[in-house]
Design an enzyme around this catalytic site. Sequence first.
Site, mmCIF file in Angstrom:
data_model
loop_
_atom_site.group_PDB
_atom_site.id
_atom_site.type_symbol
_atom_site.label_atom_id
_atom_site.label_comp_id
_atom_site.label_asym_id
_atom_site.label_seq_id
_atom_site.Cartn_x
_atom_site.Cartn_y
_atom_site.Cartn_z
ATOM 1 N N ASN A 185 80.423 20.174 56.274
ATOM 2 C CA ASN A 185 80.867 20.340 54.890
ATOM 3 C C ASN A 185 82.306 20.831 55.001
ATOM 4 O O ASN A 185 82.578 22.015 55.075
ATOM 5 C CB ASN A 185 79.978 21.333 54.144
ATOM 6 C CG ASN A 185 78.570 20.802 53.969
ATOM 7 O OD1 ASN A 185 78.366 19.624 53.683
ATOM 8 N ND2 ASN A 185 77.584 21.666 54.163
ATOM 9 N N LYS A 201 80.605 13.876 57.495
ATOM 10 C CA LYS A 201 79.435 13.889 56.610
ATOM 11 C C LYS A 201 79.926 13.351 55.277
ATOM 12 O O LYS A 201 80.719 13.998 54.602
ATOM 13 C CB LYS A 201 78.910 15.311 56.471
ATOM 14 C CG LYS A 201 77.799 15.488 55.430
ATOM 15 C CD LYS A 201 77.304 16.941 55.407
ATOM 16 C CE LYS A 201 76.224 17.150 54.346
ATOM 17 N NZ LYS A 201 75.693 18.536 54.387
ATOM 18 N N GLU A 233 74.715 15.310 50.080
ATOM 19 C CA GLU A 233 74.726 16.673 49.535
ATOM 20 C C GLU A 233 76.046 16.990 48.838
ATOM 21 O O GLU A 233 76.599 18.079 49.004
ATOM 22 C CB GLU A 233 74.444 17.690 50.640
ATOM 23 C CG GLU A 233 73.066 17.516 51.264
ATOM 24 C CD GLU A 233 72.736 18.581 52.314
ATOM 25 O OE1 GLU A 233 71.591 19.024 52.335
ATOM 26 O OE2 GLU A 233 73.634 18.964 53.087
ATOM 27 N N ARG A 260 62.559 10.802 50.460
ATOM 28 C CA ARG A 260 63.820 11.133 51.099
ATOM 29 C C ARG A 260 63.834 10.746 52.578
ATOM 30 O O ARG A 260 64.883 10.438 53.145
ATOM 31 C CB ARG A 260 64.065 12.642 50.944
ATOM 32 C CG ARG A 260 65.401 13.094 51.444
ATOM 33 C CD ARG A 260 65.600 14.580 51.160
ATOM 34 N NE ARG A 260 66.069 15.259 52.357
ATOM 35 C CZ ARG A 260 66.131 16.560 52.512
ATOM 36 N NH1 ARG A 260 65.739 17.364 51.527
ATOM 37 N NH2 ARG A 260 66.570 17.097 53.620
ATOM 38 N N ASP A 275 65.082 17.079 58.059
ATOM 39 C CA ASP A 275 66.178 18.017 58.308
ATOM 40 C C ASP A 275 65.771 19.130 59.257
ATOM 41 O O ASP A 275 65.615 20.264 58.818
ATOM 42 C CB ASP A 275 66.665 18.603 56.979
ATOM 43 C CG ASP A 275 67.972 19.368 57.141
ATOM 44 O OD1 ASP A 275 68.618 19.225 58.182
ATOM 45 O OD2 ASP A 275 68.332 20.110 56.218
ATOM 46 N N GLU A 311 67.981 27.465 61.702
ATOM 47 C CA GLU A 311 67.909 27.487 60.246
ATOM 48 C C GLU A 311 66.470 27.500 59.740
ATOM 49 O O GLU A 311 66.156 28.210 58.786
ATOM 50 C CB GLU A 311 68.642 26.256 59.681
ATOM 51 C CG GLU A 311 68.494 26.095 58.169
ATOM 52 C CD GLU A 311 69.231 24.863 57.641
ATOM 53 O OE1 GLU A 311 69.855 24.143 58.429
ATOM 54 O OE2 GLU A 311 69.187 24.644 56.411
#
Lengths: 721, 721
Positions: A222, A299, A303, A348, A377, A405
């Site tokens: 990001n 990316k 998102e 998804r 993910d 995560e």
Amino acid sequence: MCSALLMLGVVAPMAFAEDGYDLWLRYRPVQGEWLDAYRAAASEIVPPAAASPTLEIALSELSRGLGGMLGAAPPVASEPTKDGSLVVGTPRSSALIARLHLDLDRMGAEGYVIRSVAYEGHRVTVIAGTGDVGVLYGVFHFLKLLQTRQPLEHLALSSAPRLSHRILNHWDNLDRTVERGYAGESIWDWQKLPDYLDPRYTDYARACASVGINGTVLTNVNASAVSLTPLYLRKLAALAKVFRPYGVRVYLSARFSAPLEIGGLKTADPLDPAVRAWWRAKADEIYTLIPDFGGFLVKANSEGQPGPQDYSRSHADGANMLADAVAPHGGIVMWRAFVYSQNEPDDRAKQAYNEFVPLDGKFRDNVLLQVKNGPIDFQPREPFHPLFGAMPHTPLILEVQITKEYLGFATHLVYLGPLFEETLRADTYAHGKGSLVANVVDGSLFGYSQTGMVGVANIGTDRDWTGSHFNQANWYVFGRLAWDPSLSTREIAAEWVRMTFSNDPSFVDPVVGMMMSSREAAVDYMTPLGLAHQMARTTHYGPGPWVSGGPRADWTSVYFNRADAQGIGFDRTATGSNAVSQYAPPVAAEFSDLKRIPDDLLLWFHHVRWDYKMRSGRTLWDELVIHYSDGVRAVGDMRRTWASLAGKIDSERYMQVSTFLEIQEKEARWWRDASIAYFQTLSHRPLPAGFPPPEHDLHYYETLCFPYVPGHSPLPQEKCQ
Amino acid sequence: MCSALLMLGVVAPMAFAEDGYDLWLRYRPVQGEWLDAYRAAASEIVPPAAASPTLEIALSELSRGLGGMLGAAPPVASEPTKDGSLVVGTPRSSALIARLHLDLDRMGAEGYVIRSVAYEGHRVTVIAGTGDVGVLYGVFHFLKLLQTRQPLEHLALSSAPRLSHRILNHWDNLDRTVERGYAGESIWDWQKLPDYLDPRYTDYARACASVGINGTVLTNVNASAVSLTPLYLRKLAALAKVFRPYGVRVYLSARFSAPLEIGGLKTADPLDPAVRAWWRAKADEIYTLIPDFGGFLVKANSEGQPGPQDYSRSHADGANMLADAVAPHGGIVMWRAFVYSQNEPDDRAKQAYNEFVPLDGKFRDNVLLQVKNGPIDFQPREPFHPLFGAMPHTPLILEVQITKEYLGFATHLVYLGPLFEETLRADTYAHGKGSLVANVVDGSLFGYSQTGMVGVANIGTDRDWTGSHFNQANWYVFGRLAWDPSLSTREIAAEWVRMTFSNDPSFVDPVVGMMMSSREAAVDYMTPLGLAHQMARTTHYGPGPWVSGGPRADWTSVYFNRADAQGIGFDRTATGSNAVSQYAPPVAAEFSDLKRIPDDLLLWFHHVRWDYKMRSGRTLWDELVIHYSDGVRAVGDMRRTWASLAGKIDSERYMQVSTFLEIQEKEARWWRDASIAYFQTLSHRPLPAGFPPPEHDLHYYETLCFPYVPGHSPLPQEKCQ
């Protein structure tokens, strides 16, 4: 009291602080029987005649390692004068090595050999690389032999990486926050760069080189366009200079909309000539500063990130534009397959395949498609990603997440080796049985021109680098598997334990056992039987199987668990989303068949009645409860195992691990109890006999609130009453 | 090459990593003549008979220090058996000390004596405290004697703090960002609390105790109500437990609107009975968990923070409500005088005085009004705050900023001792000549019941704690001055250098010289001759004398410099804002008089023509340019001095300081050039002969852009092209 105070007269020696900073490169003194043998087998060092920064580092590392382990570094000689001489270099830098004809060429640019040879009557060990960095890799390997107490006689080792790109992805923001980071802040102190080079940068590159990592993307996927401004490129160049002699190239994430944000253009359309020219000029600018710049990671259209689809262009259009910009300089583009369409799809899990398979063959040669291990993910368990095996004309590189995560953040002991290995050894059946994901990734199945594996780093400013001592093992195993995806992660765990903690078998064996079972324990207490994506919203801290609503359904837990009065699980067979059809027919057939699918993927592919009879003879509901409970019990077992090892290692690290295991057991119970409390409101079934009910009612778990959970930028500023 | 590689055979001993983590508590081995003397003078330790956690820590520290410096800790004995015996304890814990009648009572609860006495024919040194924490302070003092190579014979030392509250203010947010922090992130790892107690917490408390700091506000004055929730109070209690035996109490910043945000109330009106009851209950809840909780620090009705004025109540109403809540438990409220009215006043420097002087005598006994050293905001130089001397019935405590928000962040070497000392020694004339700020702060002038000094901490997760090795000195000097505001900051610098780096006089003397001149250098290159608040907007990184516009005028540079075609400076005399009238008449008279005011406050109080003839005979303009240039030159002098000291200390710390001085010189030149470039557009005057023009034109400096400057939360996400 007085006796306690009298004892204070004994002062602990001011020895090495065992704070974990040294990672697996500890080089503590060798004791006992091995010491004499090693001193004899490493009696002098014969360096190459020609210099390079990398060779100097390799020699320095060898002296440092032997000095630490043997009490003093061996003397240096210009040629072998006795048994145990260590001859180090490349055919180019060392005439002696050139004369030995070690057949290094077939090892590739990064390979090395470690070989016992006779030389003018002396028993000599040669550590030789095709190129300089191979020498460095060889030195680390040789030192590992001592660190793990292996004999140094009759050595005939050779090694070369099976993947060309072995890259860390830092999700580090320029403000030093780390997305999904649980080990402090980013180690890149941008403010003081390029002037001040924190010694930690060198230590980082050294650690990477020690496990064969040869690239690092310094910035978050990001991305911020600021990282591409001249101010930051100068900072990047300073880091690249530190990393270069360690064989580690720098890469940047590229924000697709940078031409608008810092270029003054009105569009970022990848087919617009001005945009293409801007990126070419930007690449030229970067390569002027950093001649060995690795390339870009992108990316896009995922998102909320900008991308070519904003201009009705394809991912191939976007990737190829960047690829054309870096191609003249030998750079690559890693294009992430992790995409969401703006509109919620029926499943998804199917999106990446649907978007990218049609593009197979449409990418430039220097585009690598970066595919996560599974289709969602980085969950505790996912089936392998259906793209592996489905894109024969596009090099796919495997992306795994080293930072935990979804696996307990810093404090849960979860060794990820088995997770990575499970993916690598999964059989895609793309070219029939034996078409493993590893064979896709190493290029052997489809003849990819470029190969690679990338890991989302778990590294931060915490003194131990990774937020806990055991998390270091995940950095380590990533590097080792990226070097050779066929390695045994159990053997990797064993060598890591020996290098990091102790060679005492009464320590090594139980700790390796803990590590190898730790991932399955986490699967059990978090998402057993093929469940996935059941964590709390946004923070991902703790359980949240009840999570629903919000901006899009496929960010909720109920979307993924599909639990209702009848049963639980996501029907991805032909009666449901038919995601199974994305796999090769033999795989699809197995996954589709309720009788054949392995238990551990059951609910990923099937919606199953609560009273469904499992292979065990138990109902699904009972089996689910038992798995959750098994996970908690397994953590209890780890705690007991660890407690039995007190005194076998230093108290600093022992104590931290011990406290973290306490936290893990508490949180494992939380996961179990909250999940059972929620699913029981739907199944309306009693717990199997002997299994205690959740400690609190569902409302308690649903209303727990944790503001300021790390790993976000910015953090959700929720107020909890 | 080969010679370089041959040298690698010599391995540096794997000694202490000189990374700064040990601060001034290094206890490295004593060499040479002193070693025998010290071994003889510290031959055995006689601990007290009765135990306490604090006494155990004191004894452990003594053994650790002596063990490190003398090679081995002295043996422990139950009574003195030879010369050099060290008798440690309190009259209550040690019958031997009780028998010595050391007259400790007059030293207060935290005082201590270190005294050479004869005991049954032996020469003995007694380290005795009134209470346990005094013993700990005494031990640190005794060890400092060795660290700084002082003789241990004929000791007759006694010390007691002159201020009761010696407190660090951490501007640490719960997400671990640190407002105006330049040393990494917050050391409070809230996520893992209360379960995991990072060893750093203990090391922090130890460092605080070593300089006499006895309190710490853990959370930012721009407060979050979350810190008052049960979840966080349990975390706080865990920290309090670690700090308690070191004599360090914990405090919290209190968000005034917490009753609305976490209490479910509809108001935070301090006269509302429900609000008052909520705070009383909250205080009770806190004290149940933390019986020695120190109290609250409040920033109210300032920079957007909520406060009593939101309900048309006074600061006294707000402070007294909180004071009543903590009074039953012995807690205090520190109420900050740093306020802005919502409406811009004629002179921001006058606001605190105008708001608070009318409230003198209206506060509860346990309210301490916390006043910054100057009337604006921690500028490189400000006159003393006019509230000192103006509130005889309200205990004022002095707030200084240890973190260098306005003094170059991490990398500028600026020793703040002289800045603190300048304030403390300023004469308020409140009771005639000799009414120093120090006499206000220590309570002697007005008979305050409570006294204190607080410092905004410069501490973070950086390995060296404070972002640079020299910044450690600012933590150190804060603690020492809070203990005794009359100490010489030059002597404090000297003892710090000796403890931190070296006792070699050829190192100590020049380094103390650098430190003592460093603050004036920063004043010169940033804001000479009484200028203030000339930094870049928001980030405060670098110069910004041109800053204007934005939300309020008194956040701009032009508001403060008032530079125009005629001259420069803020007229605060009777012809201007008349801020001088807030000082006692003799002070006001001096400051008002252009002929009497010291040069270094000139432009703070006067608008002065560019061609005004200074005492030096030069024009103001020339003098200004010369001061800017002097600042740059002084940093160059520091660099040369430091370069001459190479080899006198370890290379790790030497190199970091060396690089930071390079950065400082570069940034000092930036300050000079940017400031001159701007002011010259108004003065239209040439530079004095021999002074080079700015390197770039004004546009260059005005358009420099630095995104992601540390010290913000959230960071400004500016994009720079």
